[in-house]
Design a protein around this motif. Structure first.
Motif, PDB file in Angstrom:
ATOM      1  N   PRO A  42      68.397  40.208 -91.499  1.00 21.59           N
ATOM      2  CA  PRO A  42      69.509  41.033 -91.017  1.00 21.59           C
ATOM      3  C   PRO A  42      69.051  42.374 -90.439  1.00 21.59           C
ATOM      4  CG  PRO A  42      70.115  39.997 -93.076  1.00 21.59           C
ATOM      5  CD  PRO A  42      68.655  39.698 -92.847  1.00 21.59           C
ATOM      6  N   ALA A  43      68.048  42.988 -91.027  1.00 18.49           N
ATOM      7  CA  ALA A  43      67.538  44.264 -90.507  1.00 18.49           C
ATOM      8  C   ALA A  43      66.888  44.080 -89.139  1.00 18.49           C
ATOM      9  CB  ALA A  43      66.538  44.871 -91.481  1.00 18.49           C
ATOM     10  N   GLN A  44      66.160  42.996 -88.966  1.00 17.40           N
ATOM     11  CA  GLN A  44      65.527  42.728 -87.677  1.00 17.40           C
ATOM     12  C   GLN A  44      66.576  42.415 -86.609  1.00 17.40           C
ATOM     13  OE1 GLN A  44      63.009  39.606 -89.147  1.00 17.40           O
ATOM     14  NE2 GLN A  44      61.192  40.929 -89.110  1.00 17.40           N
ATOM     15  N   LYS A  45      67.625  41.684 -86.982  1.00 19.77           N
ATOM     16  CA  LYS A  45      68.710  41.404 -86.046  1.00 19.77           C
ATOM     17  C   LYS A  45      69.391  42.699 -85.619  1.00 19.77           C
ATOM     18  CE  LYS A  45      69.741  36.773 -87.698  1.00 19.77           C
ATOM     19  NZ  LYS A  45      70.744  35.914 -88.331  1.00 19.77           N
ATOM     20  N   ALA A  46      69.545  43.613 -86.559  1.00 22.84           N
ATOM     21  CA  ALA A  46      70.166  44.904 -86.239  1.00 22.84           C
ATOM     22  C   ALA A  46      69.326  45.670 -85.224  1.00 22.84           C
ATOM     23  CB  ALA A  46      70.358  45.722 -87.509  1.00 22.84           C
ATOM     24  N   THR A  47      68.005  45.574 -85.336  1.00 23.96           N
ATOM     25  CA  THR A  47      67.115  46.238 -84.385  1.00 23.96           C
ATOM     26  C   THR A  47      67.304  45.665 -82.984  1.00 23.96           C
ATOM     27  OG1 THR A  47      65.486  46.675 -86.103  1.00 23.96           O
ATOM     28  CG2 THR A  47      64.695  46.732 -83.830  1.00 23.96           C
ATOM     29  N   VAL A  48      67.342  44.346 -82.883  1.00 25.97           N
ATOM     30  CA  VAL A  48      67.534  43.705 -81.579  1.00 25.97           C
ATOM     31  C   VAL A  48      68.902  44.072 -81.011  1.00 25.97           C
ATOM     32  CG1 VAL A  48      67.717  41.495 -80.356  1.00 25.97           C
ATOM     33  CG2 VAL A  48      65.957  41.811 -82.107  1.00 25.97           C
ATOM     34  N   ARG A  49      69.930  44.017 -81.857  1.00 23.96           N
ATOM     35  CA  ARG A  49      71.279  44.381 -81.398  1.00 23.96           C
ATOM     36  C   ARG A  49      71.335  45.815 -80.894  1.00 23.96           C
ATOM     37  NH1 ARG A  49      73.106  41.589 -86.140  1.00 23.96           N
ATOM     38  NH2 ARG A  49      73.905  39.563 -85.498  1.00 23.96           N
ATOM     39  N   ALA A  50      70.701  46.724 -81.625  1.00 22.21           N
ATOM     40  CA  ALA A  50      70.718  48.135 -81.228  1.00 22.21           C
ATOM     41  C   ALA A  50      70.054  48.333 -79.862  1.00 22.21           C
ATOM     42  CB  ALA A  50      70.024  48.988 -82.285  1.00 22.21           C
ATOM     43  N   ARG A  51      68.900  47.696 -79.656  1.00 21.99           N
ATOM     44  CA  ARG A  51      68.215  47.820 -78.370  1.00 21.99           C
ATOM     45  C   ARG A  51      69.046  47.216 -77.238  1.00 21.99           C
ATOM     46  NH1 ARG A  51      62.415  48.785 -78.752  1.00 21.99           N
ATOM     47  NH2 ARG A  51      62.303  50.222 -80.493  1.00 21.99           N
ATOM     48  N   ALA A  52      69.646  46.049 -77.502  1.00 24.22           N
ATOM     49  CA  ALA A  52      70.453  45.394 -76.471  1.00 24.22           C
ATOM     50  C   ALA A  52      71.697  46.221 -76.150  1.00 24.22           C
ATOM     51  CB  ALA A  52      70.842  43.989 -76.923  1.00 24.22           C
ATOM     52  N   HIS A  53      72.360  46.736 -77.177  1.00 22.31           N
ATOM     53  CA  HIS A  53      73.552  47.551 -76.938  1.00 22.31           C
ATOM     54  C   HIS A  53      73.209  48.844 -76.211  1.00 22.31           C
ATOM     55  CE1 HIS A  53      75.887  45.362 -80.310  1.00 22.31           C
ATOM     56  NE2 HIS A  53      76.125  44.834 -79.130  1.00 22.31           N
ATOM     57  N   LYS A  54      72.043  49.390 -76.496  1.00 21.67           N
ATOM     58  CA  LYS A  54      71.637  50.596 -75.787  1.00 21.67           C
ATOM     59  C   LYS A  54      71.472  50.313 -74.298  1.00 21.67           C
ATOM     60  CE  LYS A  54      68.390  54.406 -75.901  1.00 21.67           C
ATOM     61  NZ  LYS A  54      67.208  54.963 -76.521  1.00 21.67           N
ATOM     62  N   MET A  55      70.908  49.165 -73.965  1.00 20.23           N
ATOM     63  CA  MET A  55      70.740  48.803 -72.558  1.00 20.23           C
ATOM     64  C   MET A  55      72.090  48.512 -71.907  1.00 20.23           C
ATOM     65  SD  MET A  55      69.138  48.167 -69.773  1.00 20.23           S
ATOM     66  CE  MET A  55      67.437  48.338 -70.249  1.00 20.23           C
ATOM     67  N   LEU A  56      72.963  47.784 -72.608  1.00 19.01           N
ATOM     68  CA  LEU A  56      74.235  47.379 -72.021  1.00 19.01           C
ATOM     69  C   LEU A  56      75.253  48.507 -71.927  1.00 19.01           C
ATOM     70  CD1 LEU A  56      74.676  43.926 -73.769  1.00 19.01           C
ATOM     71  CD2 LEU A  56      74.294  44.319 -71.341  1.00 19.01           C
ATOM     72  N   TYR A  57      75.312  49.335 -72.972  1.00 23.39           N
ATOM     73  CA  TYR A  57      76.387  50.311 -73.078  1.00 23.39           C
ATOM     74  C   TYR A  57      75.914  51.758 -73.142  1.00 23.39           C
ATOM     75  CZ  TYR A  57      78.660  45.967 -74.346  1.00 23.39           C
ATOM     76  OH  TYR A  57      79.106  44.670 -74.346  1.00 23.39           O
ATOM     77  N   GLY A  58      74.606  51.960 -73.152  1.00 16.32           N
ATOM     78  CA  GLY A  58      74.078  53.323 -73.205  1.00 16.32           C
ATOM     79  C   GLY A  58      74.082  53.925 -74.589  1.00 16.32           C
ATOM     80  N   SER A  59      74.419  53.113 -75.590  1.00 20.02           N
ATOM     81  CA  SER A  59      74.464  53.604 -76.965  1.00 20.02           C
ATOM     82  C   SER A  59      74.059  52.484 -77.907  1.00 20.02           C
ATOM     83  CB  SER A  59      75.879  54.069 -77.313  1.00 20.02           C
ATOM     84  OG  SER A  59      75.969  54.400 -78.676  1.00 20.02           O
ATOM     85  N   ALA A  60      73.294  52.823 -78.928  1.00 22.92           N
ATOM     86  CA  ALA A  60      72.895  51.835 -79.931  1.00 22.92           C
ATOM     87  C   ALA A  60      73.968  51.682 -81.000  1.00 22.92           C
ATOM     88  CB  ALA A  60      71.566  52.228 -80.570  1.00 22.92           C
ATOM     89  N   ASP A  61      75.003  52.528 -80.959  1.00 25.64           N
ATOM     90  CA  ASP A  61      76.090  52.473 -81.920  1.00 25.64           C
ATOM     91  C   ASP A  61      76.944  51.241 -81.625  1.00 25.64           C
ATOM     92  OD1 ASP A  61      78.140  52.901 -83.683  1.00 25.64           O
ATOM     93  OD2 ASP A  61      78.883  54.721 -82.722  1.00 25.64           O
ATOM     94  N   VAL A  62      76.930  50.265 -82.529  1.00 20.75           N
ATOM     95  CA  VAL A  62      77.616  48.992 -82.303  1.00 20.75           C
ATOM     96  C   VAL A  62      79.124  49.198 -82.159  1.00 20.75           C
ATOM     97  CG1 VAL A  62      78.079  46.710 -83.271  1.00 20.75           C
ATOM     98  CG2 VAL A  62      75.809  47.703 -83.483  1.00 20.75           C
ATOM     99  N   ALA A  63      79.729  50.059 -82.974  1.00 17.32           N
ATOM    100  CA  ALA A  63      81.170  50.295 -82.898  1.00 17.32           C
ATOM    101  C   ALA A  63      81.544  50.879 -81.532  1.00 17.32           C
ATOM    102  CB  ALA A  63      81.616  51.229 -84.016  1.00 17.32           C
ATOM    103  N   LYS A  64      80.753  51.837 -81.052  1.00 16.24           N
ATOM    104  CA  LYS A  64      81.013  52.438 -79.751  1.00 16.24           C
ATOM    105  C   LYS A  64      80.826  51.398 -78.645  1.00 16.24           C
ATOM    106  CE  LYS A  64      79.662  56.246 -76.769  1.00 16.24           C
ATOM    107  NZ  LYS A  64      78.750  57.366 -76.575  1.00 16.24           N
TER     108      LYS A  64
END
Length: 73
Positions: A42-64
């Motif tokens: 789960p921690a590793q998945k969170a890292t991948v999600r954060a990087r992907a969200h930063k690229m897609l939305y400009g923020s690593a904050d999943v809620a944002k």
């Protein structure tokens, strides 16, 4: 596959021997789509999600990121 430059390498989420290259939005979507295929913790998945969200939305904050996605940005 081509050689990644420094900026693209920094955009990758490297976890152990697995690499999730995220140099652009298309790769970010693929990383999110395949995240459950890699046997990651789960921690590793969170890292991948954060990087992907930063690229897609400009923020690593999943809620944002979810809020921006729902608004259509």
């Amino acid at each position: 596959m081509g050689v990644l430059n420094e900026k693209q390498r920094e955009a990758s989420a490297t976890i152990g021997k697995d690499r999730y290259p995220i140099p652009d939005k298309a790769h970010a979507r693929v990383a999110l789509a395949r995240i459950n295929q890699g046997g990651l913790s789960p921690a590793q998945k969170a890292t991948v999600r954060a990087r992907a969200h930063k690229m897609l939305y400009g923020s690593a904050d999943v809620a944002k990121a979810k809020e921006m996605h729902e608004r259509g940005k």
